[in-house]
Design a protein around this motif. Sequence first.
Motif, short mmCIF file in Angstrom:
data_model
loop_
_atom_site.label_atom_id
_atom_site.label_comp_id
_atom_site.label_asym_id
_atom_site.label_seq_id
_atom_site.Cartn_x
_atom_site.Cartn_y
_atom_site.Cartn_z
N PHE A 173 0.85 -1.19 0.00
CA PHE A 173 0.00 0.00 0.00
C PHE A 173 0.88 1.24 0.00
CE2 PHE A 173 -3.06 3.11 1.44
CZ PHE A 173 -4.20 2.72 0.77
N ILE A 174 0.75 2.05 -1.05
CA ILE A 174 1.62 3.21 -1.28
C ILE A 174 1.03 4.45 -0.61
CG2 ILE A 174 2.65 4.67 -3.06
CD1 ILE A 174 2.19 2.20 -4.99
N ILE A 175 1.87 5.10 0.21
CA ILE A 175 1.45 6.35 0.85
C ILE A 175 2.59 7.36 0.71
CG2 ILE A 175 -0.16 5.30 2.49
CD1 ILE A 175 2.02 5.45 4.63
N GLY A 176 2.22 8.62 0.76
CA GLY A 176 3.23 9.67 0.76
C GLY A 176 3.83 9.81 2.15
N ALA A 177 5.00 10.38 2.23
CA ALA A 177 5.67 10.56 3.51
C ALA A 177 4.80 11.34 4.49
CB ALA A 177 7.01 11.27 3.31
N ASP A 178 3.95 12.22 3.97
CA ASP A 178 3.08 13.02 4.84
C ASP A 178 2.05 12.17 5.58
OD1 ASP A 178 2.01 12.58 2.23
OD2 ASP A 178 0.53 14.16 2.54
N LYS B 126 9.28 9.04 0.01
CA LYS B 126 9.92 10.15 0.72
C LYS B 126 9.61 11.49 0.07
CE LYS B 126 13.90 7.67 2.54
NZ LYS B 126 15.38 7.69 2.61
N ARG B 127 9.43 12.50 0.93
CA ARG B 127 9.24 13.88 0.48
C ARG B 127 10.03 14.80 1.39
NH1 ARG B 127 2.94 15.03 0.01
NH2 ARG B 127 3.73 17.11 -0.42
N PRO B 128 10.63 15.84 0.84
CA PRO B 128 11.38 16.78 1.69
C PRO B 128 10.46 17.40 2.74
CG PRO B 128 11.78 17.24 -0.65
CD PRO B 128 10.68 16.22 -0.58
N GLY B 129 11.01 17.54 3.95
CA GLY B 129 10.25 18.18 5.03
C GLY B 129 9.39 17.23 5.84
N TYR B 130 9.37 15.96 5.49
CA TYR B 130 8.56 15.00 6.23
C TYR B 130 9.44 13.89 6.79
CZ TYR B 130 4.42 17.15 4.21
OH TYR B 130 3.45 18.04 3.86
N GLU B 131 9.18 13.54 8.04
CA GLU B 131 9.88 12.43 8.68
C GLU B 131 9.23 11.12 8.26
OE1 GLU B 131 12.57 12.39 10.75
OE2 GLU B 131 12.80 14.53 10.36
N THR B 132 10.04 10.10 8.07
CA THR B 132 9.49 8.79 7.71
C THR B 132 9.65 7.81 8.86
OG1 THR B 132 11.60 8.23 6.65
CG2 THR B 132 9.84 9.09 5.23
N ALA C 183 11.69 9.08 -4.74
CA ALA C 183 11.19 9.40 -6.08
C ALA C 183 11.54 10.85 -6.37
CB ALA C 183 9.68 9.20 -6.15
N PRO C 184 11.79 11.18 -7.63
CA PRO C 184 12.03 12.59 -7.97
C PRO C 184 10.81 13.43 -7.56
CG PRO C 184 12.51 11.17 -9.85
CD PRO C 184 11.85 10.31 -8.81
N GLN C 185 11.08 14.62 -7.11
CA GLN C 185 10.00 15.50 -6.67
C GLN C 185 9.35 16.19 -7.86
OE1 GLN C 185 8.97 15.56 -3.33
NE2 GLN C 185 10.32 13.80 -3.57
N PHE C 186 8.03 16.17 -7.86
CA PHE C 186 7.26 16.85 -8.90
C PHE C 186 6.16 17.60 -8.16
CE2 PHE C 186 4.00 16.88 -12.31
CZ PHE C 186 4.75 17.50 -13.30
N GLU C 187 6.39 18.85 -7.92
CA GLU C 187 5.51 19.65 -7.06
C GLU C 187 4.23 20.05 -7.78
OE1 GLU C 187 5.78 20.20 -3.78
OE2 GLU C 187 7.55 18.90 -3.86
N VAL C 188 3.29 19.15 -7.78
CA VAL C 188 1.96 19.41 -8.33
C VAL C 188 0.97 18.72 -7.41
CG1 VAL C 188 2.01 17.42 -9.87
CG2 VAL C 188 0.53 19.34 -10.42
#
Length: 190
Positions: free
Chosen positions: A103-108, A132-138, A149-154
């Motif tokens: 089950f895929i979830i974002g770091a947030d 993983k996303r910048p600014g979020y603890e995992t 994953a590469p960041q794509f801010e959308v």
Amino acid sequence: MKKIGIFGGTFDPPHNGHLLMANEVKAALELDEIWFMPNQIPPHKQDEDHSGSHHRLRMLELAIKGQQGFKTEPIELERQGPSYTHDTIVLLKERHPDKEFYFIIGADMIEYLPKWYKINELVSMLRFVGVKRPGYETISHFQVIEVEAPQFEVSSTMLRERFSEGYVTDFLLPEKVKLYIEEKRLYGTF
């Protein structure tokens, strides 16, 4: 046993960030397929206004058309009420006992896992994958496989705002999805 990534969300609308994240997880974990699963009513977004489920499912179908190993799973749209992951996974495991689910979830969302409905039962039925996303603890008390994953801010929220304001959306979402939104006059387009 086939390894299936489950990517749930409202997908209102689906965008290239969703596709990028799904593709990165699929490749990193060598998953056989990614199933995009639009929510009926996400428990944490019950008060928000969304496009109809038929529009969100159709947009997803258009977004992944022709993509190897990507498919839609409308199981949550078949039920009424909030879409609890636990209940959905129970049904999926009954229907597909030969599949292993990731089950895929974002770091947030990782920090919210302790608040998920029947989380202790849920972690015994699947494996969580945190992107993983910048600014979020995992960091979590639960086992979470981390994928970069590469960041794509959308975001879907940003896209809805851009459509309602008549602002450019090129390259942020698949062209077929953009044309569908314009044809159906979603998000205030005209």
